[in-house]
Motif scaffolding. Structure first.
Motif, PDB file in Angstrom:
ATOM      1  N   UNK A  96       0.940  -1.163  -0.107  1.00  0.00           N
ATOM      2  CA  UNK A  96      -0.046  -0.196  -0.135  1.00  0.00           C
ATOM      3  C   UNK A  96       0.825   1.273  -0.113  1.00  0.00           C
ATOM      4  N   UNK A  97       1.831   1.291   0.929  1.00  0.00           N
ATOM      5  CA  UNK A  97       2.729   2.632   0.944  1.00  0.00           C
ATOM      6  C   UNK A  97       3.623   2.783  -0.310  1.00  0.00           C
ATOM      7  N   UNK A  98       3.920   1.358  -1.091  1.00  0.00           N
ATOM      8  CA  UNK A  98       4.633   1.727  -2.354  1.00  0.00           C
ATOM      9  C   UNK A  98       3.628   2.142  -3.323  1.00  0.00           C
ATOM     10  N   UNK A  99       2.312   1.500  -3.435  1.00  0.00           N
ATOM     11  CA  UNK A  99       1.427   1.859  -4.291  1.00  0.00           C
ATOM     12  C   UNK A  99       1.195   3.574  -4.119  1.00  0.00           C
ATOM     13  N   UNK A 100       1.053   4.104  -3.106  1.00  0.00           N
ATOM     14  CA  UNK A 100       0.783   5.485  -2.798  1.00  0.00           C
ATOM     15  C   UNK A 100       1.920   6.238  -3.720  1.00  0.00           C
ATOM     16  N   UNK A 101       3.225   5.752  -3.254  1.00  0.00           N
ATOM     17  CA  UNK A 101       4.306   6.423  -4.024  1.00  0.00           C
ATOM     18  C   UNK A 101       4.376   6.373  -5.430  1.00  0.00           C
ATOM     19  N   UNK A 159      12.577   4.686 -10.726  1.00  0.00           N
ATOM     20  CA  UNK A 159      11.720   5.400 -10.007  1.00  0.00           C
ATOM     21  C   UNK A 159      10.915   4.498  -8.865  1.00  0.00           C
ATOM     22  N   UNK A 160      10.624   3.300  -9.441  1.00  0.00           N
ATOM     23  CA  UNK A 160       9.972   2.234  -8.420  1.00  0.00           C
ATOM     24  C   UNK A 160      10.932   2.016  -7.228  1.00  0.00           C
ATOM     25  N   UNK A 161      12.228   1.683  -7.491  1.00  0.00           N
ATOM     26  CA  UNK A 161      13.167   1.672  -6.455  1.00  0.00           C
ATOM     27  C   UNK A 161      12.960   2.790  -5.397  1.00  0.00           C
ATOM     28  N   UNK A 162      13.143   4.058  -5.720  1.00  0.00           N
ATOM     29  CA  UNK A 162      13.113   5.178  -5.053  1.00  0.00           C
ATOM     30  C   UNK A 162      11.730   5.119  -4.403  1.00  0.00           C
ATOM     31  N   UNK A 163      10.577   4.876  -5.046  1.00  0.00           N
ATOM     32  CA  UNK A 163       9.310   4.860  -4.269  1.00  0.00           C
ATOM     33  C   UNK A 163       9.282   3.605  -3.142  1.00  0.00           C
ATOM     34  N   UNK A 164       9.932   2.654  -3.476  1.00  0.00           N
ATOM     35  CA  UNK A 164      10.126   1.556  -2.425  1.00  0.00           C
ATOM     36  C   UNK A 164      10.811   2.183  -1.369  1.00  0.00           C
ATOM     37  N   UNK A 165      12.037   2.892  -1.412  1.00  0.00           N
ATOM     38  CA  UNK A 165      12.509   3.538  -0.474  1.00  0.00           C
ATOM     39  C   UNK A 165      11.892   4.470   0.285  1.00  0.00           C
ATOM     40  N   UNK A 166      11.125   5.199  -0.423  1.00  0.00           N
ATOM     41  CA  UNK A 166       9.973   6.325   0.499  1.00  0.00           C
ATOM     42  C   UNK A 166       9.148   5.670   1.235  1.00  0.00           C
ATOM     43  N   UNK A 167       8.650   4.360   0.766  1.00  0.00           N
ATOM     44  CA  UNK A 167       7.664   3.845   1.262  1.00  0.00           C
ATOM     45  C   UNK A 167       8.106   3.341   2.965  1.00  0.00           C
ATOM     46  N   UNK A 168       9.184   3.138   3.098  1.00  0.00           N
ATOM     47  CA  UNK A 168       9.733   2.746   4.540  1.00  0.00           C
ATOM     48  C   UNK A 168       9.685   4.020   5.343  1.00  0.00           C
ATOM     49  N   UNK A 169       9.619   5.235   4.953  1.00  0.00           N
ATOM     50  CA  UNK A 169       9.541   6.220   5.579  1.00  0.00           C
ATOM     51  C   UNK A 169       8.200   6.534   5.773  1.00  0.00           C
ATOM     52  N   UNK A 214      13.170  12.267   3.640  1.00  0.00           N
ATOM     53  CA  UNK A 214      14.356  13.423   3.697  1.00  0.00           C
ATOM     54  C   UNK A 214      15.285  13.051   2.576  1.00  0.00           C
ATOM     55  N   UNK A 215      15.924  13.802   1.925  1.00  0.00           N
ATOM     56  CA  UNK A 215      16.983  13.639   0.731  1.00  0.00           C
ATOM     57  C   UNK A 215      17.962  12.807   1.337  1.00  0.00           C
ATOM     58  N   UNK A 216      18.538  12.899   2.459  1.00  0.00           N
ATOM     59  CA  UNK A 216      19.745  12.218   3.250  1.00  0.00           C
ATOM     60  C   UNK A 216      19.092  10.846   3.243  1.00  0.00           C
ATOM     61  N   UNK A 217      17.966  10.341   3.751  1.00  0.00           N
ATOM     62  CA  UNK A 217      17.789   8.977   4.028  1.00  0.00           C
ATOM     63  C   UNK A 217      17.354   8.331   2.753  1.00  0.00           C
ATOM     64  N   UNK A 218      17.202   9.043   1.809  1.00  0.00           N
ATOM     65  CA  UNK A 218      16.875   8.253   0.220  1.00  0.00           C
ATOM     66  C   UNK A 218      18.126   7.972  -0.528  1.00  0.00           C
ATOM     67  N   UNK A 219      19.241   8.884  -0.388  1.00  0.00           N
ATOM     68  CA  UNK A 219      20.287   9.122  -0.955  1.00  0.00           C
ATOM     69  C   UNK A 219      21.393   7.748  -0.668  1.00  0.00           C
ATOM     70  N   UNK A 220      21.282   6.388  -1.219  1.00  0.00           N
ATOM     71  CA  UNK A 220      21.944   5.214  -0.895  1.00  0.00           C
ATOM     72  C   UNK A 220      22.942   5.019  -1.948  1.00  0.00           C
ATOM     73  N   UNK A 221      23.108   5.797  -2.897  1.00  0.00           N
ATOM     74  CA  UNK A 221      23.768   5.505  -4.176  1.00  0.00           C
ATOM     75  C   UNK A 221      25.527   5.302  -3.775  1.00  0.00           C
ATOM     76  N   UNK A 222      25.957   5.718  -2.713  1.00  0.00           N
ATOM     77  CA  UNK A 222      27.133   5.693  -2.389  1.00  0.00           C
ATOM     78  C   UNK A 222      27.443   4.185  -1.882  1.00  0.00           C
ATOM     79  N   UNK A 223      26.381   3.441  -1.309  1.00  0.00           N
ATOM     80  CA  UNK A 223      26.716   2.222  -0.955  1.00  0.00           C
ATOM     81  C   UNK A 223      26.006   1.060  -1.549  1.00  0.00           C
ATOM     82  N   UNK A 224      25.705   1.204  -2.791  1.00  0.00           N
ATOM     83  CA  UNK A 224      24.962   0.309  -3.629  1.00  0.00           C
ATOM     84  C   UNK A 224      25.840   0.318  -5.060  1.00  0.00           C
TER      85      UNK A 224
END
Length: 158
Positions: free
Chosen positions: A17-22, A102-112, A120-130
């Motif tokens: 549901x949270x991912x669907x919303x995003x 875009x779906x991946x970012x929506x997935x990340x957003x869904x956790x918040x 927050x931008x800082x919680x979403x930017x995981x590109x240095x660790x992937x």
């Protein structure tokens, strides 16, 4: 174990549901609906429920089953960056199609959303660790700093 299965099932529904919303905000209607359907497959469902909802320590065999379930999930769902990795040692990956980025970012957003926090931008930017292709990294940077349809439109114009 029935309680663990029920609790995990409810978790999946809430996550979807949270991912669907995003996804809906980004115009990814079908992806929002089919997101993470593989979590309902026995190969994923039972090991996940046991690991996260049973409250009992896993045996080595159970832990291995969960690891296979996680690998199965990554390889069945194109919104996971791991799906696109060719060689993790050399950090080589294929570019992800935009809709999956875009779906991946929506997935990340869904956790918040799940924990009631503002994204927050800082919680979403995981590109240095992937491990992602440089083009995918640029798209992720744009999406995680703008967090809106405007970012998606900018990516699509490329």
């Amino acid at each position: 174990m029935l309680k663990a299965h029920c609790n995990y099932f409810l978790y999946i529904l809430n996550h979807k549901l949270n991912v669907l919303i995003e996804c809906w905000k980004e115009g990814l209607y079908i992806q929002g609906i089919i997101h993470d359907w593989s979590k309902f497959l026995p190969a994923e469902f039972f090991p996940y429920a046991k690991k996260f909802y049973s409250g009992i320590p896993l045996t080595l065999e159970d832990e291995l089953k969960w690891q296979y379930a996680w690998l199965h999930h990554q390889h069945k769902n194109k919104h996971h960056w791991e799906y696109w990795v060719i060689n993790p040692n050399t950090k080589e990956a294929l570019p992800m199609p935009k809709k999956y980025v875009i779906e991946m970012v929506c997935d990340w957003r869904s956790f918040s959303r799940k924990w009631g926090k503002r994204v927050k931008d800082t919680t979403l930017n995981l590109t240095d660790s992937i491990v992602v292709h440089p083009e995918t990294k640029r798209e992720l940077d744009l999406l995680t700093t703008n967090q809106s349809k405007k970012a998606r439109q900018a990516i699509e114009k490329r």
